[in-house]
Design a protein around this motif. Structure first.
Motif, PDB file in Angstrom:
ATOM      1  N   LEU A  43      -0.894  -0.883   2.646  1.00  0.00           N
ATOM      2  CA  LEU A  43      -1.435   0.447   2.966  1.00  0.00           C
ATOM      3  C   LEU A  43      -1.403   0.725   4.464  1.00  0.00           C
ATOM      4  CD1 LEU A  43      -4.500   0.423   0.518  1.00  0.00           C
ATOM      5  CD2 LEU A  43      -2.176   1.292   0.088  1.00  0.00           C
ATOM      6  N   THR A  44      -0.291   0.345   5.088  1.00  0.00           N
ATOM      7  CA  THR A  44      -0.102   0.579   6.513  1.00  0.00           C
ATOM      8  C   THR A  44       1.289   1.171   6.732  1.00  0.00           C
ATOM      9  OG1 THR A  44      -0.298  -0.430   8.693  1.00  0.00           O
ATOM     10  CG2 THR A  44       0.753  -1.754   7.014  1.00  0.00           C
ATOM     11  N   GLY A  45       1.507   1.771   7.876  1.00  0.00           N
ATOM     12  CA  GLY A  45       2.793   2.381   8.168  1.00  0.00           C
ATOM     13  C   GLY A  45       3.901   1.353   8.350  1.00  0.00           C
ATOM     14  N   SER A  46       5.094   1.711   7.902  1.00  0.00           N
ATOM     15  CA  SER A  46       6.252   0.831   8.035  1.00  0.00           C
ATOM     16  C   SER A  46       6.945   1.055   9.368  1.00  0.00           C
ATOM     17  CB  SER A  46       7.250   1.096   6.906  1.00  0.00           C
ATOM     18  OG  SER A  46       8.451   0.407   7.144  1.00  0.00           O
ATOM     19  N   GLN A  47       7.429  -0.027   9.958  1.00  0.00           N
ATOM     20  CA  GLN A  47       8.204   0.077  11.186  1.00  0.00           C
ATOM     21  C   GLN A  47       9.704   0.105  10.899  1.00  0.00           C
ATOM     22  OE1 GLN A  47       6.896  -3.077  13.801  1.00  0.00           O
ATOM     23  NE2 GLN A  47       4.810  -2.327  13.829  1.00  0.00           N
ATOM     24  N   CYS A  48      10.088  -0.073   9.638  1.00  0.00           N
ATOM     25  CA  CYS A  48      11.511  -0.142   9.282  1.00  0.00           C
ATOM     26  C   CYS A  48      11.987   1.007   8.397  1.00  0.00           C
ATOM     27  CB  CYS A  48      11.800  -1.445   8.540  1.00  0.00           C
ATOM     28  SG  CYS A  48      11.933  -2.869   9.594  1.00  0.00           S
ATOM     29  N   ALA A  49      11.079   1.780   7.850  1.00  0.00           N
ATOM     30  CA  ALA A  49      11.465   2.805   6.874  1.00  0.00           C
ATOM     31  C   ALA A  49      12.518   3.769   7.428  1.00  0.00           C
ATOM     32  CB  ALA A  49      10.237   3.555   6.383  1.00  0.00           C
ATOM     33  N   ALA A  50      12.329   4.234   8.644  1.00  0.00           N
ATOM     34  CA  ALA A  50      13.277   5.202   9.223  1.00  0.00           C
ATOM     35  C   ALA A  50      14.660   4.579   9.397  1.00  0.00           C
ATOM     36  CB  ALA A  50      12.748   5.720  10.551  1.00  0.00           C
ATOM     37  N   ASP A  51      14.716   3.337   9.884  1.00  0.00           N
ATOM     38  CA  ASP A  51      16.001   2.658  10.058  1.00  0.00           C
ATOM     39  C   ASP A  51      16.678   2.413   8.717  1.00  0.00           C
ATOM     40  OD1 ASP A  51      15.749   2.585  12.809  1.00  0.00           O
ATOM     41  OD2 ASP A  51      14.956   0.542  12.841  1.00  0.00           O
ATOM     42  N   LEU A  52      15.893   2.048   7.722  1.00  0.00           N
ATOM     43  CA  LEU A  52      16.449   1.805   6.395  1.00  0.00           C
ATOM     44  C   LEU A  52      17.025   3.087   5.814  1.00  0.00           C
ATOM     45  CD1 LEU A  52      16.934  -0.195   4.121  1.00  0.00           C
ATOM     46  CD2 LEU A  52      14.619   0.266   3.305  1.00  0.00           C
ATOM     47  N   ASP A  53      16.314   4.200   6.003  1.00  0.00           N
ATOM     48  CA  ASP A  53      16.814   5.483   5.502  1.00  0.00           C
ATOM     49  C   ASP A  53      18.045   5.968   6.256  1.00  0.00           C
ATOM     50  OD1 ASP A  53      15.332   5.963   3.236  1.00  0.00           O
ATOM     51  OD2 ASP A  53      13.742   7.022   4.296  1.00  0.00           O
ATOM     52  N   LYS A  54      18.213   5.547   7.515  1.00  0.00           N
ATOM     53  CA  LYS A  54      19.435   5.890   8.250  1.00  0.00           C
ATOM     54  C   LYS A  54      20.634   5.181   7.627  1.00  0.00           C
ATOM     55  CE  LYS A  54      17.543   6.766  12.818  1.00  0.00           C
ATOM     56  NZ  LYS A  54      17.397   6.246  14.173  1.00  0.00           N
ATOM     57  N   LYS A  55      20.427   3.905   7.252  1.00  0.00           N
ATOM     58  CA  LYS A  55      21.512   3.125   6.649  1.00  0.00           C
ATOM     59  C   LYS A  55      21.803   3.584   5.231  1.00  0.00           C
ATOM     60  CE  LYS A  55      19.741  -1.007   7.580  1.00  0.00           C
ATOM     61  NZ  LYS A  55      19.569  -2.461   7.554  1.00  0.00           N
ATOM     62  N   GLU A  56      20.755   3.874   4.488  1.00  0.00           N
ATOM     63  CA  GLU A  56      20.901   4.284   3.094  1.00  0.00           C
ATOM     64  C   GLU A  56      19.819   5.309   2.765  1.00  0.00           C
ATOM     65  OE1 GLU A  56      21.021   2.412  -1.386  1.00  0.00           O
ATOM     66  OE2 GLU A  56      21.054   1.054   0.313  1.00  0.00           O
ATOM     67  N   VAL A 102      15.537 -12.296   1.099  1.00  0.00           N
ATOM     68  CA  VAL A 102      15.785 -10.864   0.916  1.00  0.00           C
ATOM     69  C   VAL A 102      15.946 -10.174   2.266  1.00  0.00           C
ATOM     70  CG1 VAL A 102      14.536 -10.789  -1.283  1.00  0.00           C
ATOM     71  CG2 VAL A 102      13.314 -10.327   0.845  1.00  0.00           C
ATOM     72  N   ASP A 103      16.463  -8.970   2.227  1.00  0.00           N
ATOM     73  CA  ASP A 103      16.628  -8.158   3.424  1.00  0.00           C
ATOM     74  C   ASP A 103      15.257  -7.933   4.067  1.00  0.00           C
ATOM     75  OD1 ASP A 103      16.533  -5.254   4.636  1.00  0.00           O
ATOM     76  OD2 ASP A 103      18.641  -5.860   4.688  1.00  0.00           O
ATOM     77  N   LEU A 104      15.115  -8.336   5.311  1.00  0.00           N
ATOM     78  CA  LEU A 104      13.816  -8.252   5.995  1.00  0.00           C
ATOM     79  C   LEU A 104      13.330  -6.819   6.176  1.00  0.00           C
ATOM     80  CD1 LEU A 104      14.015 -11.065   8.705  1.00  0.00           C
ATOM     81  CD2 LEU A 104      12.448 -10.943   6.756  1.00  0.00           C
ATOM     82  N   CYS A 105      14.242  -5.903   6.409  1.00  0.00           N
ATOM     83  CA  CYS A 105      13.836  -4.506   6.591  1.00  0.00           C
ATOM     84  C   CYS A 105      13.259  -3.953   5.285  1.00  0.00           C
ATOM     85  CB  CYS A 105      15.033  -3.685   7.064  1.00  0.00           C
ATOM     86  SG  CYS A 105      14.584  -2.063   7.705  1.00  0.00           S
ATOM     87  N   GLU A 106      13.914  -4.233   4.178  1.00  0.00           N
ATOM     88  CA  GLU A 106      13.396  -3.795   2.883  1.00  0.00           C
ATOM     89  C   GLU A 106      12.072  -4.484   2.567  1.00  0.00           C
ATOM     90  OE1 GLU A 106      17.512  -2.529   0.606  1.00  0.00           O
ATOM     91  OE2 GLU A 106      16.298  -4.140  -0.240  1.00  0.00           O
ATOM     92  N   LEU A 107      11.977  -5.775   2.896  1.00  0.00           N
ATOM     93  CA  LEU A 107      10.742  -6.512   2.668  1.00  0.00           C
ATOM     94  C   LEU A 107       9.596  -5.918   3.491  1.00  0.00           C
ATOM     95  CD1 LEU A 107       9.237  -8.884   1.360  1.00  0.00           C
ATOM     96  CD2 LEU A 107      10.046 -10.319   3.262  1.00  0.00           C
ATOM     97  N   GLU A 108       9.873  -5.555   4.737  1.00  0.00           N
ATOM     98  CA  GLU A 108       8.850  -4.959   5.593  1.00  0.00           C
ATOM     99  C   GLU A 108       8.360  -3.644   5.004  1.00  0.00           C
ATOM    100  OE1 GLU A 108       6.916  -2.615   8.719  1.00  0.00           O
ATOM    101  OE2 GLU A 108       8.720  -2.090   7.609  1.00  0.00           O
ATOM    102  N   GLY A 160      17.120   7.554   1.361  1.00  0.00           N
ATOM    103  CA  GLY A 160      16.300   7.480   0.160  1.00  0.00           C
ATOM    104  C   GLY A 160      15.860   6.084  -0.241  1.00  0.00           C
ATOM    105  N   ARG A 161      16.438   5.045   0.359  1.00  0.00           N
ATOM    106  CA  ARG A 161      16.113   3.676  -0.039  1.00  0.00           C
ATOM    107  C   ARG A 161      14.650   3.333   0.270  1.00  0.00           C
ATOM    108  NH1 ARG A 161      16.942  -0.230  -3.637  1.00  0.00           N
ATOM    109  NH2 ARG A 161      16.630  -2.288  -2.746  1.00  0.00           N
ATOM    110  N   ALA A 162      14.160   3.687   1.445  1.00  0.00           N
ATOM    111  CA  ALA A 162      12.773   3.380   1.803  1.00  0.00           C
ATOM    112  C   ALA A 162      11.810   4.098   0.862  1.00  0.00           C
ATOM    113  CB  ALA A 162      12.492   3.752   3.258  1.00  0.00           C
TER     114      ALA A 162
END
Length: 99
Positions: free
Chosen positions: A62-75, A48-54, A77-79
């Protein structure tokens, strides 16, 4: 973050006690052949997509994501969608890994 570092973060998150409560099997997210209980050092080839998996694993841990902002830039609302699904006790369908 490069793919190798991102994969290492996902493997680390997958071992978190809160993630283990979900009873997800590594075979859902990584290519491990016929192994049912694959050792963590075998989790190198994602399905699977590693950013989505992260995003999914960090939400479950229950910890902060390091990829959510990048994922939302690409798409946009996805994060948030992935995070809501996890918080509601579901396992969101993640996009396949791009090779």
């Amino acid at each position: 973050m490069d793919n190798q570092a991102l994969n290492a973060r996902c493997v680390e998150l997958f071992q978190n006690a809160n993630v283990k409560l979900r009873m997800w099997n590594a075979r859902m997210f990584w290519q491990v052949g016929d192994l049912f209980n694959a050792p963590m050092d075998q989790l190198k080839q994602p399905k699977v997509d590693l950013c989505e998996l992260e995003v999914m694993l960090s939400t479950a841990a229950l910890t902060g994501s390091q990829c959510a902002a990048d994922l939302d830039k690409k798409e946009p609302g996805r994060a948030g969608f992935i995070q809501r699904q996890v918080r509601e006790g579901m396992r969101p369908l993640l996009r396949p890994a791009s090779h």
